[in-house]
Motif scaffolding. Structure first.
Motif, PDB file in Angstrom:
ATOM      1  N   ILE A   4       0.843  -1.208   0.000  1.00  0.00           N
ATOM      2  CA  ILE A   4       0.000   0.000   0.000  1.00  0.00           C
ATOM      3  C   ILE A   4       0.872   1.250   0.000  1.00  0.00           C
ATOM      4  N   LEU A   5       1.934   1.252   0.813  1.00  0.00           N
ATOM      5  CA  LEU A   5       2.829   2.412   0.862  1.00  0.00           C
ATOM      6  C   LEU A   5       3.561   2.607  -0.465  1.00  0.00           C
ATOM      7  N   CYS A   6       3.962   1.515  -1.103  1.00  0.00           N
ATOM      8  CA  CYS A   6       4.620   1.635  -2.415  1.00  0.00           C
ATOM      9  C   CYS A   6       3.653   2.193  -3.456  1.00  0.00           C
ATOM     10  N   CYS A   7       2.398   1.753  -3.419  1.00  0.00           N
ATOM     11  CA  CYS A   7       1.405   2.300  -4.356  1.00  0.00           C
ATOM     12  C   CYS A   7       1.183   3.786  -4.101  1.00  0.00           C
ATOM     13  N   LEU A   8       1.132   4.182  -2.845  1.00  0.00           N
ATOM     14  CA  LEU A   8       0.980   5.596  -2.503  1.00  0.00           C
ATOM     15  C   LEU A   8       2.198   6.402  -2.956  1.00  0.00           C
ATOM     16  N   GLN A   9       3.392   5.824  -2.803  1.00  0.00           N
ATOM     17  CA  GLN A   9       4.598   6.499  -3.282  1.00  0.00           C
ATOM     18  C   GLN A   9       4.582   6.645  -4.797  1.00  0.00           C
ATOM     19  N   LEU A  10       4.119   5.639  -5.492  1.00  0.00           N
ATOM     20  CA  LEU A  10       4.029   5.732  -6.959  1.00  0.00           C
ATOM     21  C   LEU A  10       3.093   6.854  -7.384  1.00  0.00           C
ATOM     22  N   ILE A  11       1.951   6.931  -6.734  1.00  0.00           N
ATOM     23  CA  ILE A  11       0.982   7.979  -7.084  1.00  0.00           C
ATOM     24  C   ILE A  11       1.567   9.362  -6.833  1.00  0.00           C
ATOM     25  N   THR A  12       2.170   9.566  -5.666  1.00  0.00           N
ATOM     26  CA  THR A  12       2.717  10.892  -5.348  1.00  0.00           C
ATOM     27  C   THR A  12       3.938  11.222  -6.204  1.00  0.00           C
ATOM     28  N   ALA A  13       4.756  10.219  -6.533  1.00  0.00           N
ATOM     29  CA  ALA A  13       5.924  10.472  -7.382  1.00  0.00           C
ATOM     30  C   ALA A  13       5.504  10.807  -8.807  1.00  0.00           C
ATOM     31  N   LEU A  14       4.490  10.131  -9.317  1.00  0.00           N
ATOM     32  CA  LEU A  14       4.017  10.442 -10.664  1.00  0.00           C
ATOM     33  C   LEU A  14       3.371  11.820 -10.727  1.00  0.00           C
ATOM     34  N   GLU A  15       2.634  12.183  -9.686  1.00  0.00           N
ATOM     35  CA  GLU A  15       2.042  13.529  -9.630  1.00  0.00           C
ATOM     36  C   GLU A  15       3.152  14.581  -9.608  1.00  0.00           C
ATOM     37  N   ARG A  16       4.178  14.334  -8.832  1.00  0.00           N
ATOM     38  CA  ARG A  16       5.307  15.266  -8.764  1.00  0.00           C
ATOM     39  C   ARG A  16       6.054  15.308 -10.094  1.00  0.00           C
ATOM     40  N   GLN A  17       6.160  14.159 -10.758  1.00  0.00           N
ATOM     41  CA  GLN A  17       6.832  14.093 -12.050  1.00  0.00           C
ATOM     42  C   GLN A  17       6.109  14.956 -13.081  1.00  0.00           C
ATOM     43  N   VAL A  18       4.800  14.878 -13.112  1.00  0.00           N
ATOM     44  CA  VAL A  18       4.018  15.676 -14.066  1.00  0.00           C
ATOM     45  C   VAL A  18       4.219  17.164 -13.799  1.00  0.00           C
ATOM     46  N   LEU A  19       4.160  17.568 -12.548  1.00  0.00           N
ATOM     47  CA  LEU A  19       4.323  18.991 -12.221  1.00  0.00           C
ATOM     48  C   LEU A  19       5.738  19.481 -12.499  1.00  0.00           C
ATOM     49  N   ASP A  20       6.736  18.621 -12.319  1.00  0.00           N
ATOM     50  CA  ASP A  20       8.109  19.015 -12.657  1.00  0.00           C
ATOM     51  C   ASP A  20       8.289  19.119 -14.165  1.00  0.00           C
ATOM     52  N   PHE A  21       7.607  18.264 -14.934  1.00  0.00           N
ATOM     53  CA  PHE A  21       7.635  18.405 -16.392  1.00  0.00           C
ATOM     54  C   PHE A  21       7.003  19.728 -16.813  1.00  0.00           C
ATOM     55  N   LEU A  22       5.920  20.100 -16.193  1.00  0.00           N
ATOM     56  CA  LEU A  22       5.264  21.361 -16.534  1.00  0.00           C
ATOM     57  C   LEU A  22       6.135  22.561 -16.181  1.00  0.00           C
ATOM     58  N   GLY A  23       6.981  22.426 -15.165  1.00  0.00           N
ATOM     59  CA  GLY A  23       7.851  23.517 -14.758  1.00  0.00           C
ATOM     60  C   GLY A  23       9.244  23.441 -15.347  1.00  0.00           C
ATOM     61  N   TYR A  24       9.510  22.444 -16.191  1.00  0.00           N
ATOM     62  CA  TYR A  24      10.822  22.271 -16.832  1.00  0.00           C
ATOM     63  C   TYR A  24      11.949  22.152 -15.811  1.00  0.00           C
ATOM     64  N   GLN A  25      11.732  21.397 -14.764  1.00  0.00           N
ATOM     65  CA  GLN A  25      12.773  21.160 -13.755  1.00  0.00           C
ATOM     66  C   GLN A  25      13.413  19.816 -14.069  1.00  0.00           C
ATOM     67  N   TRP A  26      14.559  19.836 -14.761  1.00  0.00           N
ATOM     68  CA  TRP A  26      15.115  18.617 -15.326  1.00  0.00           C
ATOM     69  C   TRP A  26      15.786  17.725 -14.297  1.00  0.00           C
ATOM     70  N   ALA A  27      16.490  18.256 -13.332  1.00  0.00           N
ATOM     71  CA  ALA A  27      17.116  17.406 -12.307  1.00  0.00           C
ATOM     72  C   ALA A  27      16.056  16.671 -11.484  1.00  0.00           C
ATOM     73  N   PRO A  28      15.008  17.342 -11.013  1.00  0.00           N
ATOM     74  CA  PRO A  28      13.958  16.600 -10.303  1.00  0.00           C
ATOM     75  C   PRO A  28      13.238  15.579 -11.184  1.00  0.00           C
ATOM     76  N   ILE A  29      13.138  15.847 -12.482  1.00  0.00           N
ATOM     77  CA  ILE A  29      12.494  14.881 -13.376  1.00  0.00           C
ATOM     78  C   ILE A  29      13.285  13.582 -13.395  1.00  0.00           C
ATOM     79  N   MET A  30      14.606  13.680 -13.481  1.00  0.00           N
ATOM     80  CA  MET A  30      15.439  12.474 -13.505  1.00  0.00           C
ATOM     81  C   MET A  30      15.376  11.723 -12.175  1.00  0.00           C
ATOM     82  N   VAL A  31      15.407  12.459 -11.069  1.00  0.00           N
ATOM     83  CA  VAL A  31      15.360  11.817  -9.757  1.00  0.00           C
ATOM     84  C   VAL A  31      13.988  11.195  -9.523  1.00  0.00           C
ATOM     85  N   ASN A  32      12.930  11.855  -9.947  1.00  0.00           N
ATOM     86  CA  ASN A  32      11.585  11.286  -9.820  1.00  0.00           C
ATOM     87  C   ASN A  32      11.446  10.009 -10.645  1.00  0.00           C
ATOM     88  N   PHE A  33      12.064   9.982 -11.826  1.00  0.00           N
ATOM     89  CA  PHE A  33      12.028   8.781 -12.649  1.00  0.00           C
ATOM     90  C   PHE A  33      12.710   7.621 -11.925  1.00  0.00           C
TER      91      PHE A  33
END
Length: 185
Positions: A4-33
């Motif tokens: 359950i915690l891993c699924c929650l982490q996946l959801i929050t990491a993907l949400e953060r990944q989308v917002l970092d893509f929208l903001g063009y933050q490339w280092a966080p995009i790689m770390v989120n991946f």
């Protein structure tokens, strides 16, 4: 619980990944991946009872916690870190929340010379309900809390999986822990 915690982490990491893509933050995009990949490995290890994958998830979680602490310090300008490059005064990153925060009123610069310019960098954000750096810190705090809970549960899973490995008696059967010296033929 780890699943359950891993699924929650996946959801929050993907949400953060989308917002970092929208903001063009490339280092966080790689770390989120990398976070998404490692959480998937940890999830696979928990489902398939593979302690090595869960250990990889544990080690990555320590790095992920360090990354989130770094990002918190960066956005709060703690520990000598700063969002603004001190020499030229340029912002070294761009958060999507800066222009799109909750209840933010976008107003142009008051100078008449800038009225004909179509540059989005000449827009300032006035009167936000919550400033963008605090939203980013809240994202990191959620990641930290879920990661620390995941770390504790992953330690338990690794311990449980290694205890199960010790009960194998090489006769293709498992021994009962209360009868460790009984051979089953």
């Amino acid at each position: 619980m780890l699943i359950i915690l891993c699924c929650l982490q996946l959801i929050t990491a993907l949400e953060r990944q989308v917002l970092d893509f929208l903001g063009y933050q490339w280092a966080p995009i790689m770390v989120n991946f990398l976070q998404v990949v490692m959480v998937i490995l940890g999830l696979f290890g928990a489902i398939q009872y593979r302690s090595r994958y869960v250990v990889m998830y544990l080690l990555w979680t320590l790095l992920w916690v360090g990354w989130n602490v770094f990002v918190c310090c960066l956005y709060l300008d703690l520990g000598g870190l700063s969002k603004v490059h001190s020499d030229a005064g340029h912002i070294v990153h761009r958060s999507w929340w800066k222009e799109n925060g909750p209840a933010c009123d976008l107003d142009s610069l008051p100078s008449d010379g800038w009225t004909n310019q179509e540059n989005p960098q000449l827009t300032t954000v006035l009167r936000c309900w919550l400033e963008y750096q605090y939203i980013e810190v809240l994202h990191c705090t959620v990641q930290l809390l879920v990661s620390l809970l995941g770390f504790v549960h992953a330690c338990y899973v690794v311990n449980a999986l290694t205890d199960d490995d010790d009960n194998f008696n090489f006769n293709a059967e498992f021994q009962h822990p209360s009868k460790p010296f009984q051979l089953l033929f």
